[in-house]
Design a protein around this motif. Structure first.
Motif, PDB file in Angstrom:
ATOM      1  N   GLU A 260       0.835  -1.190   0.000  1.00 56.41           N
ATOM      2  CA  GLU A 260       0.000   0.000   0.000  1.00 56.41           C
ATOM      3  C   GLU A 260       0.877   1.251   0.000  1.00 56.41           C
ATOM      4  O   GLU A 260       2.012   1.242   0.488  1.00 56.41           O
ATOM      5  CB  GLU A 260      -0.927  -0.016   1.221  1.00 56.41           C
ATOM      6  CG  GLU A 260      -1.884  -1.213   1.218  1.00 56.41           C
ATOM      7  CD  GLU A 260      -2.774  -1.258   2.443  1.00 56.41           C
ATOM      8  OE1 GLU A 260      -2.259  -1.564   3.543  1.00 56.41           O
ATOM      9  OE2 GLU A 260      -3.972  -0.975   2.306  1.00 56.41           O
ATOM     10  N   TYR A 261       0.343   2.324  -0.559  1.00 54.53           N
ATOM     11  CA  TYR A 261       1.046   3.607  -0.623  1.00 54.53           C
ATOM     12  C   TYR A 261       1.501   4.019   0.774  1.00 54.53           C
ATOM     13  O   TYR A 261       0.760   3.842   1.739  1.00 54.53           O
ATOM     14  CB  TYR A 261       0.089   4.654  -1.198  1.00 54.53           C
ATOM     15  CG  TYR A 261       0.643   6.060  -1.236  1.00 54.53           C
ATOM     16  CD1 TYR A 261       1.404   6.491  -2.314  1.00 54.53           C
ATOM     17  CD2 TYR A 261       0.400   6.944  -0.189  1.00 54.53           C
ATOM     18  CE1 TYR A 261       1.911   7.781  -2.347  1.00 54.53           C
ATOM     19  CE2 TYR A 261       0.906   8.235  -0.218  1.00 54.53           C
ATOM     20  CZ  TYR A 261       1.661   8.646  -1.289  1.00 54.53           C
ATOM     21  OH  TYR A 261       2.164   9.915  -1.318  1.00 54.53           O
ATOM     22  N   PRO A 262       2.726   4.549   0.912  1.00 62.89           N
ATOM     23  CA  PRO A 262       3.709   4.921  -0.117  1.00 62.89           C
ATOM     24  C   PRO A 262       4.880   3.944  -0.223  1.00 62.89           C
ATOM     25  O   PRO A 262       6.031   4.361  -0.313  1.00 62.89           O
ATOM     26  CB  PRO A 262       4.184   6.280   0.387  1.00 62.89           C
ATOM     27  CG  PRO A 262       4.206   6.103   1.897  1.00 62.89           C
ATOM     28  CD  PRO A 262       3.059   5.171   2.217  1.00 62.89           C
ATOM     29  N   ALA A 263       4.605   2.657  -0.205  1.00 65.74           N
ATOM     30  CA  ALA A 263       5.672   1.655  -0.237  1.00 65.74           C
ATOM     31  C   ALA A 263       6.580   1.837  -1.452  1.00 65.74           C
ATOM     32  O   ALA A 263       6.117   2.140  -2.555  1.00 65.74           O
ATOM     33  CB  ALA A 263       5.064   0.257  -0.265  1.00 65.74           C
ATOM     34  N   ALA A 264       7.878   1.647  -1.249  1.00 66.16           N
ATOM     35  CA  ALA A 264       8.836   1.649  -2.359  1.00 66.16           C
ATOM     36  C   ALA A 264       8.689   0.350  -3.144  1.00 66.16           C
ATOM     37  O   ALA A 264       8.471  -0.717  -2.558  1.00 66.16           O
ATOM     38  CB  ALA A 264      10.258   1.787  -1.822  1.00 66.16           C
TER      39      ALA A 264
END
Length: 449
Positions: A260-264
């Motif tokens: 899920e955002y903001p995962a790299a």
């Protein structure tokens, strides 16, 4: 690209007009990683009121910003360190190319694109490619009629579905765990319903979303599943989403395979995808592991940006040896010719050769990896994003594992620095970056002589 197209159609709704073109690279809306930019052109019916078809193209941009040249930072911890996030951006409106707005987007944030002129030119090329597709589609519709064209598009997917269902009848389900060098792991269970000729691919037990960039968007996971089951179909069918109809994919939200955002996510598309593929083949018991990495190598500065992926050994299987020095599974890129590489960049390719003996032994031997030595002729930043430097590619049914890969820098003073799977280093003039890629796993116990 299907997930990206669906995301745009959902978001835009009735706002699309003839002559519109949309761009996105958002990994949480069907994208893979930020350098891969998808350009989508809706194709309207004769009335111009609703899109009847969609033409799309996806291109890997040499740089889209981010913390390192080439937009593949080995140590990124969130998506914004990896470059410019493009989500449902109106690239062309009713035939007008919105270049000023595009350049403003490419220049925004803490890590803007380093060569926006190149990005603009590449996006123009993608727009042109789509337009060629639109024109050819119109020719087809004019000749056969829209209903016939749409019917045959459905036939292609129906045929793919039937082919995968037939393949499932000859497969056995199973469970497999495959760790990464950092201890993260993919866990997959495949349950095949022979009567229904369908399967459930369940990734429950896979590691949670990581603070590294090995998180793989759900679209990447779906693509890896699609690829694996397409390879098990004997008929020469075109790759399409009909292959997925008999397959139910379960990936827990917030896991490595559904971040899920903001995962790299920089390594998810290029590294984790390879591990998904090998884990699926392992669960099905049909093939030993390939090299399990793309060996992503980037270097550059404000003037130069370069990215390449390197081949390695393929896994062996029942009745065949693994091929040596080939790109396997989820990678399909071609290397720049040595002469062109040296002409365009201040580097010297000193060696590119098969890494003899790196494939796993067995009744059928795994393929060998390669050795690549690049000498730098001026100072630059270089980065390696790889895997299988600690955990070797597995063999099956008694076959031995392939050798792990190695990364190192050889300095002009004679010193050597061994590098981890993912690392960024400063290269000075005369320094050499050396990459040894893994071999594939062997299949079957080696017969004694």
């Amino acid at each position: 690209m299907g997930d990206s197209v669906r995301a745009v159609l959902r978001a835009r709704g009735d706002d699309l007009r003839p002559g519109d073109v949309i761009a996105l690279n958002n990994p949480y809306n069907g994208g893979t990683h930020l350098p891969d930019v998808t350009v989508i052109t809706p194709v309207f019916d004769a009335s111009g009121t609703r899109p009847r078809f969609v033409v799309a193209s996806r291109g890997h941009h040499a740089d889209i910003g981010g913390a390192t040249p080439g937009s593949m930072p080995p140590r990124s911890r969130n998506i914004h360190e990896e470059g410019i996030l493009i989500d449902n951006f109106l690239l062309v409106r009713a035939g007008r190319f919105r270049e000023n707005e595009l350049r403003a987007l490419l220049g925004a944030g803490d890590w803007p694109a380093r060569n926006p002129d190149q990005n603009v030119a590449d996006l123009e090329a993608q727009i042109a490619a789509n337009e060629k597709g639109v024109r050819e589609l119109h020719k087809m519709v004019d000749h056969y009629g829209p209903d016939v064209v749409q019917a045959y598009m459905s036939h292609v997917q129906d045929n793919a579905e039937a082919a995968v269902r037939e393949a499932l009848a000859g497969l056995q389900g199973g469970r497999f765990e495959y760790p990464f060098d950092d201890g993260t792991r993919i866990v997959v269970s495949i349950a095949i319903d022979k009567a229904a000729r369908s399967a459930i691919i369940d990734f429950s037990g896979t590691s949670p979303q990581q603070p590294t960039n090995f998180n793989a968007p759900l679209a990447v996971c779906r693509t890896a599943v699609l690829y694996v089951f397409r390879t098990l179909v004997r008929d020469p069918i075109p790759l399409n989403e009909g292959c997925l109809r008999p397959l139910e994919i379960r990936a827990p939200k917030g896991s490595l395979l559904r971040p899920e955002y903001p995962a790299a996510v920089a390594a998810g598309n290029v590294e984790t995808s390879q591990c998904i593929t090998d884990a699926l083949f392992g669960a099905l018991g049909v093939m030993a592991a390939a090299q399990g990495t793309m060996n992503n190598f980037t270097f550059g500065n404000q003037r130069y940006q370069y990215f390449e992926t390197l081949c390695g050994g393929a896994g062996a299987g029942p009745g065949f040896h693994g091929a040596s020095a080939v790109h396997t599974h989820m990678t399909n890129s071609r290397l720049t010719d040595p002469e062109i590489l040296e002409q365009r960049f201040p580097v010297l390719l000193e060696r590119f050769a098969i890494r003899q003996g790196s494939g796993g032994a067995g009744r059928f031997r795994g393929g060998d990896g390669v050795v690549r030595r690049i000498r730098f002729l001026e100072p630059m930043s270089a980065a390696i994003l790889s895997n299988r430097r600690k955990v070797p590619p597995f063999g099956m049914t008694g076959g031995e594992s392939g050798k792990t890969g190695r990364n190192r820098v050889e300095r002009t003073d004679g010193s050597r620095k061994e590098l981890a799977s993912t690392e960024e280093v400063r290269m000075e003039a005369g320094d050499v970056f050396v990459i040894e890629t893994p071999g594939g796993g062997g299949w079957g116990k080696q017969e004694s002589k």
